[in-house]
Design an enzyme around this catalytic site. Structure first.
Site, short mmCIF file in Angstrom:
data_model
loop_
_atom_site.label_atom_id
_atom_site.label_comp_id
_atom_site.label_asym_id
_atom_site.label_seq_id
_atom_site.Cartn_x
_atom_site.Cartn_y
_atom_site.Cartn_z
N ASP A 487 0.32 -2.00 8.42
CA ASP A 487 0.87 -2.58 7.00
C ASP A 487 1.45 -1.45 6.36
OD1 ASP A 487 0.47 -5.30 7.24
OD2 ASP A 487 -1.46 -5.21 6.23
C1 BGC Z 1 -4.16 -1.04 3.06
C2 BGC Z 1 -4.01 -2.26 4.27
C3 BGC Z 1 -3.63 -3.57 4.02
C4 BGC Z 1 -2.69 -3.44 3.10
C5 BGC Z 1 -2.41 -5.02 2.69
C6 BGC Z 1 -2.74 -1.47 2.27
O1 BGC Z 1 -3.15 -0.90 0.93
O2 BGC Z 1 -4.10 -0.01 3.44
O3 BGC Z 1 -4.89 -1.72 5.14
O4 BGC Z 1 -3.60 -4.26 5.14
O5 BGC Z 1 -2.90 -2.71 1.92
O6 BGC Z 1 -1.89 -5.25 1.69
C1 NOJ Z 2 -5.40 -4.66 6.88
C2 NOJ Z 2 -4.57 -5.88 7.31
O1 NOJ Z 2 -5.56 -7.10 6.88
C3 NOJ Z 2 -4.41 -5.92 8.69
O2 NOJ Z 2 -3.41 -7.15 8.86
C4 NOJ Z 2 -3.64 -4.71 9.01
O3 NOJ Z 2 -3.19 -4.95 10.36
C5 NOJ Z 2 -4.52 -3.70 8.84
N1 NOJ Z 2 -5.00 -3.54 7.60
C6 NOJ Z 2 -3.86 -2.32 9.11
O4 NOJ Z 2 -2.96 -2.02 8.22
#
Ligand code: BGC
Ligand code: NOJ
Length: 813
Positions: A487
């Site tokens: 993400d």
């Molecule tokens: C996090 C990710 C997460 C995303 C969701 C980010 O700040 O590092 O792990 O999936 O936010 O909005």
């Molecule tokens: C948490 C999110 O829930 C997941 O969808 C994502 O793939 C990982 N973070 C890595 O960014």
């Protein structure tokens, strides 16, 4: 190795984790409830409850970011002649003579002892019930008669957890309650559009109550020293506006050796529109009375608790391994499966790291979660697939998240995460293999929940993969969109404005060349599954069409996605390499190594083996494999959120436990059992529990999303426990690839990949209507099944054909 302090231990016989010191390095929580009504509960009874949706139907209030941490929960205060304490130590924090918290399968039991009195509370949500039961047992273990003053405590949330925290100009005037005997009803906003209310009841006569927080606590006091409790006198307050609470006051006399049970019940009720009131302004309490009657005696509660335990017995009997290694067996047989149920239920919404407000159900997250859960209750996985697919757009793109209450796509976040569509195939295929139910493919499923737009689920799968094919970049690799699984790799975001969300901002996407090797691998893996599925349902032409797309993708990866020793990660907006030896930082990323090795791209040319070796060489450390190496040391605005994190945390070179299993599966497919096992054991909670309780901080019985990586200030520290795709991936990896029991369309495929040291083991697997008792003899082999004997007769190949009934299977490697 530094000897680490321990805060608890596993009790495998009872399927519990036993916490023996309340001052855990972080609240160690558990989840209650399996459908509809849910609670989070910490080892000191902190936490909250909600109905279905942690944002829109929050029943009790919780303050994240509190000081001290984890304040607010369901509290019992005992005033024993001026000595005031709680069975869970908090909030009074009076030193106890004994403390124990047992987190079990959907229940928690907290016991405290002080001055010869024991208070033990069993918390659970009975099956098919919209209520949390709290059975409090008070026992006088002293030689003298004890007269105790008991106060219960819950604080109501004004339903919408978001506005509850911000709209005070309104909230301080809306609170309303009703009191009837030993039941306190919370009915804020019931007078207008809400047709639901909550109540807190006890099955005993009460000698007083409180429903107004400031009256009970005192404006200048805290939960640790509420006025009413300190004085040993309830105020019998009626909340109007301000902050409604529920507290019962009971005077209890116990002879030496005597024990008394009290059943407290926190319930939630919905009424039909025309049956809301029994008199003007008075809620119709019929359903509440009925619910209370179901749990008004200890016997009834014990029976409900036995049913809950039987439910878990049945679920955990579906897959049971005996390897002789307790640390492995307890994770496979108990905790990993339990965490899979929890992630299935909650996606990423409510934990002590997720506020329950921000995120609903994730499209990719929920598909992955169901792979860890599908063997437990296939019918629930089926419904979930339909719900998820209903939020897809006609071009195959999808909402990144949806709200569990409305099941509608979440407009705040929208779509554009170009890996999302592929996950629908991953989830659906897992469901069909487990259940044998191909009829799901014919279900009519709408796009974006629009009536009239329905097409078959199969058509949804098709447009999903088409979405990838229709969105290729200059190297014929998948365009990344806002981000892929990572993400935080936001290659079209280009943000210098801290008020912009990395997730939703796409400042430049016109003319983007940003492509993802992770999606390329994911596409090949899922499209191969799709081709197999097409063969099964005789859609041969469609299968051939997709096979061509797979071949083309494989070629594109070999040609443009290989860096010499590992797979590239991506191309950026300008078409420059990411995750290459040519880069200054982050030369190698884990995601593309995982997916391209799972896809076995370039295996014959040695790419897979080299990639796996590079993971060991550059990504692995004491606590697992980091996401990228070296970490970014500065913000790169072409890359987005990834480089916003300090070195070693989260997506910037943290150990994302979620994607370690991808490489482990790559290892298994390559037959490298020793390497697969050593990666796996590093992130297996029971191994971490033994060595690193203090350093790791978070619950040692479940996986967390992220462990600080080797570049971090404190490598090995865990964060974001419970709600992570790690649960499902750990399960999928160990159950199907390491232990090697893989559900398939026509039966169970047996193909373990083990360390050389593995000894004989058995797996009991229920599969559809069949029961298999499988014994595996590894004979020092890492991979390769030599012979399978089914019910005494050797069979050809590695798939045990499905037939109902009981079967024994002997496997020689
Ligand atoms: C996090 C990710 C997460 C995303 C969701 C980010 O700040 O590092 O792990 O999936 O936010 O909005
Ligand atoms: C948490 C999110 O829930 C997941 O969808 C994502 O793939 C990982 N973070 C890595 O960014």
């Amino acid at each position: 190795m530094e000897q680490q302090k321990r805060y608890g231990h596993f009790d495998d016989e009872h399927r519990e984790y036993v916490i023996t010191d309340p001052k855990t390095p972080w609240p160690w929580i558990n989840y209650l409830g399996n459908e509809d009504f849910f609670s989070l509960i910490s080892n000191t009874a902190g936490g909250y409850s909600f109905y279905k949706d942690a944002k829109f139907r929050r029943i009790t209030r919780y303050r994240y970011n509190n000081v001290p941490m984890d304040n607010g929960g369901r509290y019992f205060y005992i005033n024993d002649g001026g000595a005031i304490w709680n069975p869970g130590w908090k909030p009074c924090k009076t030193p106890l003579d004994f403390y124990e918290c047992r987190h079990g399968m959907s229940y928690t039991r907290i016991t405290g002892r002080k001055n010869g009195v024991e208070a033990s509370v069993l918390f659970f949500v009975p099956l098919k019930t919209w209520a949390e039961v709290q059975k409090l047992t008070l026992t006088n273990q002293s030689n003298e008669t004890k007269t105790l003053k008991l106060f219960s405590f819950e604080e109501w949330c004004l339903w919408n957890a978001a506005t509850d925290m911000e709209n005070f100009q309104r909230n301080f005037s809306t609170g309303e309650v009703e009191i009837e005997g030993a039941t306190i009803y919370h009915k804020t906003e019931y007078r207008e559009r809400r047709n639901h209310y909550a109540f807190y009841h006890v099955n005993a006569e009460i000698q007083g109550f409180d429903t107004d927080r400031e009256t009970f606590v005192g404006l200048y006091n805290e939960f640790s020293n509420p006025d009413a409790v300190m004085e040993g006198k309830p105020r019998n307050s009626h909340a109007h506006g301000w902050s409604p609470i529920a507290s019962h006051y009971i005077e209890v006399t116990l002879q030496p050796g005597e024990s008394k049970d009290f059943v407290f019940l926190l319930g939630y009720i919905e009424n039909e529109q025309d049956k809301k009131f029994s008199a003007p302004q008075v809620i119709n309490k019929e359903k509440a009375h009925a619910l209370i009657a179901r749990f008004d005696t200890t016997e009834k509660v014990d029976k409900a608790f036995a049913e809950l335990n039987a439910y878990w017995d049945a679920l955990l009997n579906i897959y049971k391994v005996r390897t002789g290694n307790d640390k492995l067996d307890r994770m496979v047989n108990i905790w990993n499966q339990y965490q899979c149920m929890v992630t299935f239920n909650f996606s990423r919404s409510a934990s002590f790291f997720e506020s329950g407000i921000g995120r609903g159900m994730g499209f990719r997250d929920s598909n992955q979660d169901l792979v860890g859960f599908v063997h437990q209750i296939p019918s629930r996985a089926r419904q979930r697939i339909i719900d998820i697919a209903s939020t897809q757009f006609p071009d195959g793109g999808c909402y990144h998240q949806y709200q569990p209450l409305t099941k509608r796509g979440n407009n705040d976040i929208g779509g554009g995460f170009n890996d999302d569509p592929c996950w629908l195939i991953f989830g659906t295929v897992a469901y069909i293999k487990e259940s044998g139910d191909f009829s799901i493919l014919d279900e009519m499923v709408p796009f974006d929940n629009q009536p009239g737009s329905e097409v078959t689920l199969f058509e949804h799968l098709k447009v999903s993969l088409n979405h990838v094919i229709n969105n290729l970049g200059p190297h014929m690799l998948p365009l990344i969109g806002r981000a892929d699984w990572n993400d935080c790799l936001n290659l079209n975001c280009f943000s210098w404005d801290p008020n912009e969300s990395f997730q939703t901002t796409e400042n430049v996407s016109e003319g983007t060349k940003a492509e993802s090797l992770m999606i390329a691998g994911l596409f090949v893996v899922t499209a191969k599954e799709y081709v197999k599925l097409c063969d099964k349902i005789a859609k041969h032409e469609e299968g051939e069409r997709m096979q061509k797309a797979i071949d083309a993708m494989i070629e594109a990866v070999k040609k443009h996605g290989w860096d010499g020793e590992w797979y590239l990660r991506a191309y950026d907006f300008y078409g420059r390499k990411i995750g290459s030896n040519e880069c200054d930082e982050a030369k190698i990323f884990i995601e593309s190594q995982g997916w391209c090795t799972m896809a076995e791209i370039g295996a014959d040319e040695g790419m897979v083996a080299k990639s796996l070796d590079s993971c060991k060489k550059y990504l692995e450390c004491e606590h697992g494999m980091v996401l990228n190496n070296p970490a970014f040391t500065k913000y790169i605005y072409e890359y987005g959120e990834i480089s916003s994190y300090p070195e070693g945390y989260k997506e910037n070179a943290g150990i994302f436990c979620h994607n370690n299993p991808w490489v482990i599966i790559g290892e298994c497919l390559a037959g490298r059992g020793n390497d697969a096992w050593s990666h796996y054991a590093k992130i297996l909670p029971s191994y971490v529990e033994e060595k690193y309780q203090t350093l790791h901080k978070v619950e040692p019985y479940v996986n967390c999303q992220m462990v600080a990586g080797k570049d971090a200030f404190r490598p090995g520290e865990g964060k974001n426990s419970w709600l992570t795709g790690t649960a499902a991936w750990m399960w999928y990896t160990v159950s199907e690839f390491i232990l090697g029991i893989k559900p398939d369309y026509d039966g169970i495929c047996i193909d373990p990949c083990l360390p050389e040291t593995a000894t004989d083991y058995t797996v009991q697997r229920k599969f559809r209507d069949a029961d298999y008792d499988i014994t595996i003899h590894p004979n020092g082999q890492q991979k390769g099944v030599k012979q399978i004997v089914l019910d005494g007769t050797p069979i050809e190949g590695t798939v045990i054909p499905y037939s109902s009934g009981h079967h024994t299977v002997e496997v020689t490697m």
